[in-house]
Enzyme design. Structure first.
Site, PDB file in Angstrom:
ATOM      1  N   LYS A 134       0.829  -1.218   0.000  1.00 59.12           N
ATOM      2  CA  LYS A 134       0.000   0.000   0.000  1.00 59.12           C
ATOM      3  C   LYS A 134       0.858   1.261   0.000  1.00 59.12           C
ATOM      4  CE  LYS A 134      -2.074  -0.877   3.939  1.00 59.12           C
ATOM      5  NZ  LYS A 134      -1.491  -2.179   4.335  1.00 59.12           N
ATOM      6  N   ARG A 194      -9.417   1.237   8.729  1.00 61.99           N
ATOM      7  CA  ARG A 194      -9.051  -0.125   9.114  1.00 61.99           C
ATOM      8  C   ARG A 194     -10.128  -0.802   9.952  1.00 61.99           C
ATOM      9  NH1 ARG A 194      -3.148   0.791   8.684  1.00 61.99           N
ATOM     10  NH2 ARG A 194      -2.102  -1.171   9.059  1.00 61.99           N
ATOM     11  N   ARG A 206      12.197  -5.459   5.035  1.00 59.37           N
ATOM     12  CA  ARG A 206      11.930  -4.055   4.714  1.00 59.37           C
ATOM     13  C   ARG A 206      12.735  -3.107   5.596  1.00 59.37           C
ATOM     14  NH1 ARG A 206       5.815  -1.835   4.984  1.00 59.37           N
ATOM     15  NH2 ARG A 206       5.965  -2.118   7.230  1.00 59.37           N
ATOM     16  N   ARG A 210      11.602  -1.054  10.967  1.00 58.13           N
ATOM     17  CA  ARG A 210      10.532  -0.490  11.777  1.00 58.13           C
ATOM     18  C   ARG A 210      10.331  -1.330  13.027  1.00 58.13           C
ATOM     19  NH1 ARG A 210       5.215   0.623   8.238  1.00 58.13           N
ATOM     20  NH2 ARG A 210       4.288  -0.674   9.851  1.00 58.13           N
ATOM     21  N   ARG A 248      -0.335  -8.265  13.557  1.00 55.93           N
ATOM     22  CA  ARG A 248      -0.911  -7.359  12.548  1.00 55.93           C
ATOM     23  C   ARG A 248      -1.786  -8.120  11.563  1.00 55.93           C
ATOM     24  NH1 ARG A 248       4.626  -4.945  11.082  1.00 55.93           N
ATOM     25  NH2 ARG A 248       3.703  -3.956   9.257  1.00 55.93           N
TER      26      ARG A 248
HETATM   27  P1  ADP Z   1       1.109  -1.934   7.851  1.00 57.97           P
HETATM   28  O1  ADP Z   1      -0.017  -1.757   6.881  1.00 57.97           O
HETATM   29  O2  ADP Z   1       2.339  -2.518   7.226  1.00 57.97           O
HETATM   30  O3  ADP Z   1       0.718  -2.724   9.076  1.00 57.97           O
HETATM   31  P2  ADP Z   1       1.007   0.942   8.679  1.00 57.97           P
HETATM   32  O4  ADP Z   1       2.157   1.864   8.610  1.00 57.97           O
HETATM   33  O5  ADP Z   1      -0.159   1.214   7.806  1.00 57.97           O
HETATM   34  O6  ADP Z   1       1.620  -0.520   8.389  1.00 57.97           O
HETATM   35  O7  ADP Z   1       0.473   0.873  10.191  1.00 57.97           O
HETATM   36  C1  ADP Z   1       1.342   0.611  11.259  1.00 57.97           C
HETATM   37  C2  ADP Z   1       0.589   0.604  12.578  1.00 57.97           C
HETATM   38  O8  ADP Z   1       0.020   1.903  12.803  1.00 57.97           O
HETATM   39  C3  ADP Z   1      -0.603  -0.349  12.648  1.00 57.97           C
HETATM   40  O9  ADP Z   1      -0.222  -1.658  12.993  1.00 57.97           O
HETATM   41  C4  ADP Z   1      -1.450   0.324  13.728  1.00 57.97           C
HETATM   42  O10 ADP Z   1      -0.948   0.068  15.020  1.00 57.97           O
HETATM   43  C5  ADP Z   1      -1.242   1.803  13.451  1.00 57.97           C
HETATM   44  N1  ADP Z   1      -2.287   2.332  12.530  1.00 57.97           N
HETATM   45  C6  ADP Z   1      -2.081   2.833  11.289  1.00 57.97           C
HETATM   46  N2  ADP Z   1      -3.237   3.207  10.722  1.00 57.97           N
HETATM   47  C7  ADP Z   1      -4.206   2.940  11.636  1.00 57.97           C
HETATM   48  C8  ADP Z   1      -5.626   3.075  11.651  1.00 57.97           C
HETATM   49  N3  ADP Z   1      -6.286   3.559  10.594  1.00 57.97           N
HETATM   50  N4  ADP Z   1      -6.289   2.694  12.769  1.00 57.97           N
HETATM   51  C9  ADP Z   1      -5.646   2.198  13.829  1.00 57.97           C
HETATM   52  N5  ADP Z   1      -4.315   2.029  13.879  1.00 57.97           N
HETATM   53  C10 ADP Z   1      -3.597   2.387  12.798  1.00 57.97           C
END
Ligand code: ADP
Ligand code: ZN
Length: 213
Positions: free
Chosen positions: A14, A92, A127, A160, A171
């Protein structure tokens, strides 16, 4: 304003696809993960509240993410982006999907990047990410030119905190439980397109590009 939403499991690409779309179409990219990591980097109260949850692979509470998103949408540069923005990592949960639906836009499209769990996990564990600008690298096929230094902003590049086996597993669990129903919700509304996300970034982008405008 056009709104494009990217869906997909952790490691589905994404963020990478969002960057390419932003570059080619002049869209603003809004990544709630990047926004949260910036809060952590700044040491803000919101960042402090989010850090432990994120490191463990859980979801940050809807009200906190919603407020950060609202602030981001109010920032002036959205008006300068050529008529659209691409969302990476939001919504999400169903609560977030409802909140987003209340924010007006001229048209809305959602792209679901489907990738095998094996490939996604492999990507996440190799990554590297810039802690300053969020640029994405990979130990195997796209390392930064200089070890540990971002090509784009010279920020620090590293693993990360949540790209470890235990958090990755959590996750995926959260994704299946909380986010798959959101994807189903967009599918029922008839605005969802599914794309094969396996393979090299350029190949996946070639499948996505034509769906954007
Ligand atoms: P990935 O899609 O690889 O898990 P992201 O950078 O999108 O990575 O998200 C990393 C973390 O940030 C998530 O595991 C969550 O803890 C938090 N996060 C990101 N976006 C949201 C969201 N829309 N709602 C709740 N938590 C979020
Ligand atoms: Zn950088």
């Amino acid at each position: 304003m056009k709104r494009l939403i990217l869906f997909g499991a952790p490691g589905s690409g994404k963020g990478t696809m969002g960057d390419l779309i932003a570059r080619d179409f002049g869209y603003a990219k809004i990544s709630t993960g990047d926004i949260l990591r910036a809060e952590i980097e700044q040491g803000s109260a919101d960042g402090l509240r989010a850090k432990g949850i994120m490191d463990a692979g859980g979801l940050v509470p809807d009200d906190l993410v919603g407020e950060l998103l609202r602030r981001r949408l109010l920032r002036g540069d959205l008006g300068e982006s050529r008529g659209g923005y691409v969302m990476d990592g939001y919504p999400r949960t169903l609560v977030q999907a409802e909140a987003l639906s209340a924010i007006a836009c001229d048209s809305e499209k959602a792209i679901f990047i489907e990738v095998s769990e094996t490939e996604a996990v492999e990507r996440l564990l190799s990554r590297l990410t810039c802690s300053k600008c969020g640029a994405i690298y990979n130990l195997r096929n796209k390392p930064p030119r200089e070890d540990g230094v971002c090509d784009l902003c010279r920020g620090e590049v590293g693993r990360r905190a949540d790209d470890n086996e235990q958090s990755v597993r959590q996750r995926f669990r959260v994704y299946a439980e909380r986010t798959l129903p959101v994807i189903e919700y967009y599918s029922r509304r008839g605005v969802l397109v599914r794309v094969d996300g396996n393979g090299a970034a350029a190949a996946v982008y070639a499948r996505i590009k034509g769906l954007v405008a």
